[in-house]
Motif scaffolding. Structure first.
Motif, PDB file in Angstrom:
ATOM      1  N   THR A  21       0.783  -0.994   0.013  1.00 41.95           N
ATOM      2  CA  THR A  21      -0.190   0.008   0.132  1.00 41.95           C
ATOM      3  C   THR A  21       1.102   1.235   0.016  1.00 41.95           C
ATOM      4  O   THR A  21       2.103   1.294   0.474  1.00 41.95           O
ATOM      5  CB  THR A  21      -0.926   0.056   1.409  1.00 41.95           C
ATOM      6  N   GLY A  42      -5.199   1.799  -0.388  1.00 45.35           N
ATOM      7  CA  GLY A  42      -6.240   1.024   0.526  1.00 45.35           C
ATOM      8  C   GLY A  42      -7.056   1.951   1.329  1.00 45.35           C
ATOM      9  O   GLY A  42      -6.463   2.995   1.830  1.00 45.35           O
ATOM     10  N   ASP A  43      -8.130   1.332   1.899  1.00 46.69           N
ATOM     11  CA  ASP A  43      -8.721   2.596   3.110  1.00 46.69           C
ATOM     12  C   ASP A  43      -8.104   2.160   4.359  1.00 46.69           C
ATOM     13  O   ASP A  43      -8.414   2.693   5.283  1.00 46.69           O
ATOM     14  CB  ASP A  43     -10.283   2.077   3.012  1.00 46.69           C
ATOM     15  N   SER A  44      -6.954   1.253   4.299  1.00 44.57           N
ATOM     16  CA  SER A  44      -6.128   1.235   5.591  1.00 44.57           C
ATOM     17  C   SER A  44      -5.456   2.578   5.877  1.00 44.57           C
ATOM     18  O   SER A  44      -5.170   2.828   7.095  1.00 44.57           O
ATOM     19  CB  SER A  44      -5.122   0.207   5.525  1.00 44.57           C
ATOM     20  N   ASP A  82      -9.138   1.322  -3.723  1.00 47.29           N
ATOM     21  CA  ASP A  82     -10.431   0.968  -2.777  1.00 47.29           C
ATOM     22  C   ASP A  82     -11.576   1.485  -2.944  1.00 47.29           C
ATOM     23  O   ASP A  82     -11.474   2.956  -2.828  1.00 47.29           O
ATOM     24  CB  ASP A  82      -9.928   0.909  -1.214  1.00 47.29           C
ATOM     25  N   LYS A 110     -10.549  -2.049  -6.279  1.00 44.83           N
ATOM     26  CA  LYS A 110     -10.799  -3.295  -5.269  1.00 44.83           C
ATOM     27  C   LYS A 110     -12.074  -2.889  -4.313  1.00 44.83           C
ATOM     28  O   LYS A 110     -12.158  -1.881  -3.899  1.00 44.83           O
ATOM     29  CB  LYS A 110      -9.467  -3.421  -4.412  1.00 44.83           C
ATOM     30  N   HIS A 135     -12.102  -8.320  -2.870  1.00 44.06           N
ATOM     31  CA  HIS A 135     -11.580  -8.564  -1.604  1.00 44.06           C
ATOM     32  C   HIS A 135     -12.215  -9.563  -0.798  1.00 44.06           C
ATOM     33  O   HIS A 135     -13.316  -9.123  -0.233  1.00 44.06           O
ATOM     34  CB  HIS A 135     -11.181  -7.318  -1.049  1.00 44.06           C
ATOM     35  N   GLU A 180      -7.830 -12.084   2.408  1.00 41.24           N
ATOM     36  CA  GLU A 180      -7.326 -11.326   3.843  1.00 41.24           C
ATOM     37  C   GLU A 180      -7.503 -12.341   4.915  1.00 41.24           C
ATOM     38  O   GLU A 180      -8.637 -12.769   5.159  1.00 41.24           O
ATOM     39  CB  GLU A 180      -7.631 -10.130   4.121  1.00 41.24           C
TER      40      GLU A 180
END
Ligand code: KIV
Length: 257
Positions: A21, A42-44, A82, A110, A135, A180
């Motif tokens: 990421t 990503g939304d992380s 994402d 994603k 995902h 994941e």
């Protein structure tokens, strides 16, 4: 320009690929120059950039902003982005938000697939040839529904459900799959069954590729998941503490006159 065809070839040749990421241009350039060709906004970022304890705060505009930054730093990378929490509640919303992300540089969209409803959304997007990465497994946007960040696919029914989702996603035309936090043998079964590239995080060694959150692998995130690995050994903390010491002791700046 790196494309999905490179990943298909890697899978065909039984090789592996690494994904990270990334959220800014400086790191995107550094990663690309080191050989990371595939990146994820990503939304992380809700956790590692915004400081929340989940991904639920992240909006489509946040992702758009970071996609722009990353594409500026690494224009030739294959960039996944994402669709964040509740930004794909119906077909039109999902399509419009995918278009927004692709217009600013995302190559693959994603989204987390947790039930038949999200499978139907994917089906709709692939009809428009939106390149999708499904995902499945631990889907952090549904942490409240799942009751925590727990390994998924342990029980037979759940494992079968995930295997069926993976097959349905490939049949609906997704170009890539992300697994994941599921058992290694389940990830192996899914990876072997599918023709599309499968990337894993906390899903063992058998997936075609691996992905980590950059801040986790640099060891600069305090809440590092059990399946991540710190590759930096605190060098950033040491650099910052050395800077403070040198300023306080007068060693820095060096007088060059
Ligand atoms: O948002 C993210 O960083 C992710 C990774 C956990 C793969 O989806």
């Amino acid at each position: 320009m790196y494309t999905i065809n490179h990943l298909k070839k890697i899978k065909k040749n039984k090789q592996k690929f690494a994904v990270l990421t990334v959220y800014d241009a400086t790191f995107a350039k550094l990663l690309y120059n080191q050989g990371i060709n595939v990146m994820l906004v990503g939304d992380s970022l809700g956790m590692v950039i915004q400081g929340y304890n989940s991904t639920l705060s992240v909006t489509i505009n946040d992702i758009i902003y970071h996609v722009r930054c990353v594409k500026n730093g690494a224009p030739n990378c294959l960039l996944l982005a994402d669709l964040p929490f509740m930004s794909y509640n119906n077909n039109e919303q999902a399509l419009n938000n995918s278009i927004k992300l692709m217009r600013v540089g995302a190559n693959i969209i994603k989204l987390e697939v947790i039930n038949q409803w999200s499978l139907d959304i994917v089906n709709y997007l692939t009809k428009y040839s939106v390149p999708i990465c499904g995902h499945i497994g631990l889907t952090p946007q549904y942490v409240n529904f799942l009751g925590g960040y727990k390994i998924q696919g342990i029980h037979k029914n759940d494992a079968n459900r995930l295997l069926n989702y993976a097959i349905s996603l490939e049949e609906s035309g997704v170009v890539m799959l992300l697994l994941e936090h599921i058992p290694e043998l389940l990830a192996k079964k899914i990876t072997e069954k599918l023709k599309i590239p499968v990337v894993g995080i906390g899903a063992g060694v058998h997936t075609d590729g691996q992905i980590l959150v950059l801040q986790d692998m640099l060891g600069i995130n305090n809440n590092i998941p059990v399946f991540a690995k710190n590759y930096l050994n605190n060098y950033i903390s040491i650099a910052i503490s050395n800077y403070i010491k040198e300023v306080e002791s007068g060693v820095f700046p060096i007088n060059k006159n």
